[in-house]
Design a protein around this motif. Structure first.
Motif, PDB file in Angstrom:
ATOM      1  N   LEU A   1      41.063  41.784  45.940  1.00 31.28           N
ATOM      2  CA  LEU A   1      40.934  41.894  44.487  1.00 31.28           C
ATOM      3  C   LEU A   1      40.633  40.533  43.851  1.00 31.28           C
ATOM      4  N   ILE A   2      41.284  39.484  44.338  1.00 33.42           N
ATOM      5  CA  ILE A   2      41.047  38.140  43.798  1.00 33.42           C
ATOM      6  C   ILE A   2      39.616  37.696  44.094  1.00 33.42           C
ATOM      7  N   ILE A   3      39.141  37.935  45.306  1.00 33.77           N
ATOM      8  CA  ILE A   3      37.766  37.572  45.669  1.00 33.77           C
ATOM      9  C   ILE A   3      36.771  38.381  44.849  1.00 33.77           C
ATOM     10  N   LEU A   4      37.042  39.665  44.656  1.00 32.44           N
ATOM     11  CA  LEU A   4      36.172  40.520  43.852  1.00 32.44           C
ATOM     12  C   LEU A   4      36.087  40.011  42.407  1.00 32.44           C
ATOM     13  N   GLN A   5      37.201  39.589  41.857  1.00 33.76           N
ATOM     14  CA  GLN A   5      37.207  39.046  40.500  1.00 33.76           C
ATOM     15  C   GLN A   5      36.431  37.736  40.433  1.00 33.76           C
ATOM     16  N   ALA A   6      36.516  36.910  41.469  1.00 31.95           N
ATOM     17  CA  ALA A   6      35.752  35.666  41.499  1.00 31.95           C
ATOM     18  C   ALA A   6      34.256  35.960  41.537  1.00 31.95           C
ATOM     19  N   ILE A   7      33.860  36.978  42.308  1.00 28.69           N
ATOM     20  CA  ILE A   7      32.444  37.364  42.372  1.00 28.69           C
ATOM     21  C   ILE A   7      31.985  37.866  41.009  1.00 28.69           C
TER      22      ILE A   7
ATOM     23  N   GLY B   1      48.809  42.377  51.323  1.00 29.33           N
ATOM     24  CA  GLY B   1      48.341  41.011  51.097  1.00 29.33           C
ATOM     25  C   GLY B   1      46.823  40.911  51.125  1.00 29.33           C
ATOM     26  N   LEU B   2      46.204  41.573  52.097  1.00 34.01           N
ATOM     27  CA  LEU B   2      44.742  41.547  52.182  1.00 34.01           C
ATOM     28  C   LEU B   2      44.101  42.275  50.996  1.00 34.01           C
ATOM     29  N   PHE B   3      44.721  43.359  50.530  1.00 34.75           N
ATOM     30  CA  PHE B   3      44.211  44.062  49.354  1.00 34.75           C
ATOM     31  C   PHE B   3      44.279  43.156  48.120  1.00 34.75           C
ATOM     32  N   GLY B   4      45.390  42.435  47.946  1.00 34.18           N
ATOM     33  CA  GLY B   4      45.509  41.480  46.844  1.00 34.18           C
ATOM     34  C   GLY B   4      44.454  40.388  46.941  1.00 34.18           C
ATOM     35  N   LEU B   5      44.224  39.876  48.155  1.00 32.15           N
ATOM     36  CA  LEU B   5      43.198  38.855  48.376  1.00 32.15           C
ATOM     37  C   LEU B   5      41.810  39.408  48.064  1.00 32.15           C
TER      38      LEU B   5
ATOM     39  N   ILE C   1      48.451  41.073  38.691  1.00 33.22           N
ATOM     40  CA  ILE C   1      48.883  42.047  39.704  1.00 33.22           C
ATOM     41  C   ILE C   1      48.323  41.668  41.068  1.00 33.22           C
ATOM     42  N   SER C   2      47.070  41.207  41.117  1.00 31.42           N
ATOM     43  CA  SER C   2      46.471  40.776  42.382  1.00 31.42           C
ATOM     44  C   SER C   2      47.253  39.608  42.984  1.00 31.42           C
ATOM     45  N   ALA C   3      47.634  38.652  42.136  1.00 29.87           N
ATOM     46  CA  ALA C   3      48.415  37.511  42.619  1.00 29.87           C
ATOM     47  C   ALA C   3      49.763  37.966  43.158  1.00 29.87           C
ATOM     48  N   MET C   4      50.397  38.915  42.470  1.00 31.07           N
ATOM     49  CA  MET C   4      51.696  39.422  42.948  1.00 31.07           C
ATOM     50  C   MET C   4      51.549  40.198  44.250  1.00 31.07           C
ATOM     51  N   LEU C   5      50.502  41.004  44.377  1.00 28.91           N
ATOM     52  CA  LEU C   5      50.272  41.736  45.626  1.00 28.91           C
ATOM     53  C   LEU C   5      50.035  40.779  46.786  1.00 28.91           C
ATOM     54  N   LEU C   6      49.260  39.742  46.542  1.00 28.96           N
ATOM     55  CA  LEU C   6      48.996  38.737  47.560  1.00 28.96           C
ATOM     56  C   LEU C   6      50.304  38.090  48.020  1.00 28.96           C
TER      57      LEU C   6
ATOM     58  N   TRP D   1      51.920  46.984  57.024  1.00 29.58           N
ATOM     59  CA  TRP D   1      51.915  47.304  55.594  1.00 29.58           C
ATOM     60  C   TRP D   1      51.844  46.019  54.770  1.00 29.58           C
ATOM     61  N   PHE D   2      52.641  45.039  55.165  1.00 26.28           N
ATOM     62  CA  PHE D   2      52.628  43.768  54.444  1.00 26.28           C
ATOM     63  C   PHE D   2      51.249  43.118  54.510  1.00 26.28           C
TER      64      PHE D   2
END
Length: 179
Positions: A14-20, A8-12, A55-60, A3-4
């Motif tokens: 989201l961050i990569i998607l935002q960078a794209i 973490g991968l979902f947060g990562l 939120i993405s940073a917190m999930l990561l 789960w962890f």
């Protein structure tokens, strides 16, 4: 532990998607707490703390932090608390960094009246007696700008040092030769 890692991968992701989005679409692709899409890259002066990026940073932080605690033998509850603490810390650091960066933002506009009483240099000759405009270079608003200018006196040649005495309409200045 899975789960962890998943969080973490979902947060990562989201961050990569935002960078794209930022690279290829032309905006940061962020949403705020109201759910509206931020297509102008602004955070309203830093007043919007709950965004997709924070939120993405917190999930990561929560996911990978919890996985680290779990891997080191802590119970699921303590791992979740540790991951939550790391997630909040990463989110807070992200928000603090973004707020400090957004305070540096400028839209590049300057108020023309800020040029009054400044000295500059004639860039394109200015005909005598307000008959036509020329152009000066004057520094105001944090940068050197070329502005249309008129003079009441004699013609001013290129390179002449001038002082801005007033505005001429909304987009031009009135200048006089410096003594």
């Amino acid at each position: 532990m899975q789960w962890f890692w998943g969080i973490g991968l979902f947060g990562l992701f989201l961050i990569i998607l935002q960078a794209i989005f930022g690279l290829f679409v032309g905006h940061d692709g962020d949403t705020n707490a109201s759910g509206s899409l931020d297509v102008h890259g602004g955070h309203g002066g830093g007043s919007n703390y709950l965004s997709l990026k924070s939120i993405s940073a917190m999930l990561l932080g929560f996911g990978f932090g919890g996985a680290i605690f779990d891997k080191n033998g802590y119970s699921v509850g303590l791992s979740a608390l540790g991951g939550l603490a790391i997630g909040i810390a990463i989110g807070a650091v992200y928000i603090a960094l973004m707020n400090s960066l957004y305070r540096l933002r400028s839209d590049g506009t300057a108020v023309l009246s800020d040029a009054v009483n400044r000295s500059g240099t004639v860039y394109m000759r200015i005909p005598a007696g307000m008959s036509a405009s020329g152009e000066i270079q004057v520094s105001f608003g944090g940068r050197l700008q070329n502005i249309r200018a008129y003079t009441r006196g004699l013609e001013l040649a290129t390179g002449t040092a001038v002082r801005v005495v007033s505005l001429h309409g909304d987009h031009a200045l009135v200048v006089e030769k410096l003594s």
